[in-house]
Write an enzyme that holds these catalytic residues in place. Structure first.
Site: not given
Ligand code: R5P
Length: 263
Positions: A173
């Site tokens: 991710k």
């Molecule tokens: C950050 O490390 C977290 O895993 C969040 O869940 C991630 O960044 C994804 O969330 P967003 O789409 O709000 O950035």
């Protein structure tokens, strides 16, 4: 690949089209109360039927998600620091594999911070988790965290993403950046994008479409869904881009139509 690992991977990335809409609602592990997650049950539970998987902490899972929930869970297993810390991203383990398995997870997520003084700590702990993941057949989603002082570009995100895959991640991710197709080419496992800070809905849908076009298998999106004016309509619009090949314009039209009729 081991049957259990394959089976769990298929619960995260849909085998039909090889794509996924992961709903990230784990922000509380370092941010505490988070806009959109304060009344978690009210905002998030109605989104679960439209998420291919939900990514969260064990505390949120135990306290907010009913055990008859059919949405597969990716459990956040790294943390230990907060937004008040000087070393925000110096994360370690916040749960054991034993507890993750007891919670019947489809996968686990661990954040690494490549390039920081303490990168060795996060990378070695991540690698230890990758060993456990192989041992128990649990997919590892590596989250490439980015420090404030780092440049969020293709070169850096490719470096962090490739290292994550080389060390044992099953899914990476990362953040969408210009030249994302070059990043995808260099990473030998499926890549999903984080949403990042809240954008206007049409922009979030455009970023999703661009990432898919560049080779991402989907999103692991949080704030751009649960902080949208209408979160249920937004997750449906994101799904339309990811799974139904809608253009961002078509998906935004769908978002507005759903909003008007109350989804
Ligand atoms: C950050 O490390 C977290 O895993 C969040 O869940 C991630 O960044 C994804 O969330 P967003 O789409 O709000 O950035």
């Amino acid at each position: 690949m081991d049957w259990g690992l394959k089976n769990r991977l298929n619960r995260i990335i849909r085998p039909g089209d090889g794509r996924t809409v992961m709903l990230a609602v784990d922000h509380g592990y370092f941010m505490g109360p988070t806009s959109g997650l304060d009344d978690f049950r009210k905002t998030i539970n109605p989104l679960l039927p439209y998420a291919d998987t939900v990514m969260l902490t064990r505390g949120a899972l135990r306290n907010y998600i009913p055990p008859d929930c059919e949405t597969p869970v990716v459990l956040r297993v790294s943390g230990g620091t907060s937004i008040l810390s000087k070393e925000l991203l110096r994360e370690g383990s916040i749960v054991t594999m034993e507890d993750a398995l007891r919670l019947n997870v489809a996968g686990v997520a661990f954040s690494i911070l490549v390039g920081a003084d303490f990168e060795r700590d996060t990378l070695l702990e991540f690698t230890r988790w990758c060993d456990d993941c192989q041992k128990y057949g649990v997919p590892m989603v590596a989250v490439t965290a980015v420090g404030k002082e780092m440049v969020r570009d293709e070169k850096y995100m490719s470096l962090a993403s490739r290292i994550a895959a080389e060390l044992g991640a099953h899914i990476v991710k990362t953040y969408f950046v210009d030249g994302f197709e070059r990043l995808v080419e260099k990473v030998p496992v499926p890549v999903v994008i984080a949403g990042g800070k809240k954008l206007p809905e049409p922009e979030a849908l455009r970023m999703t479409a661009q990432a898919l076009h560049a080779g991402a298998v989907g999103v692991d999106m949080g704030r751009n869904i649960f902080q949208a004016e209408d979160p249920v309509s937004m997750i449906k619009a994101v799904r339309a881009v990811v799974h139904e090949k809608h253009t961002p314009e078509e998906a935004f039209k769908l978002y507005n139509e759903l909003r008007k009729k109350g989804h």
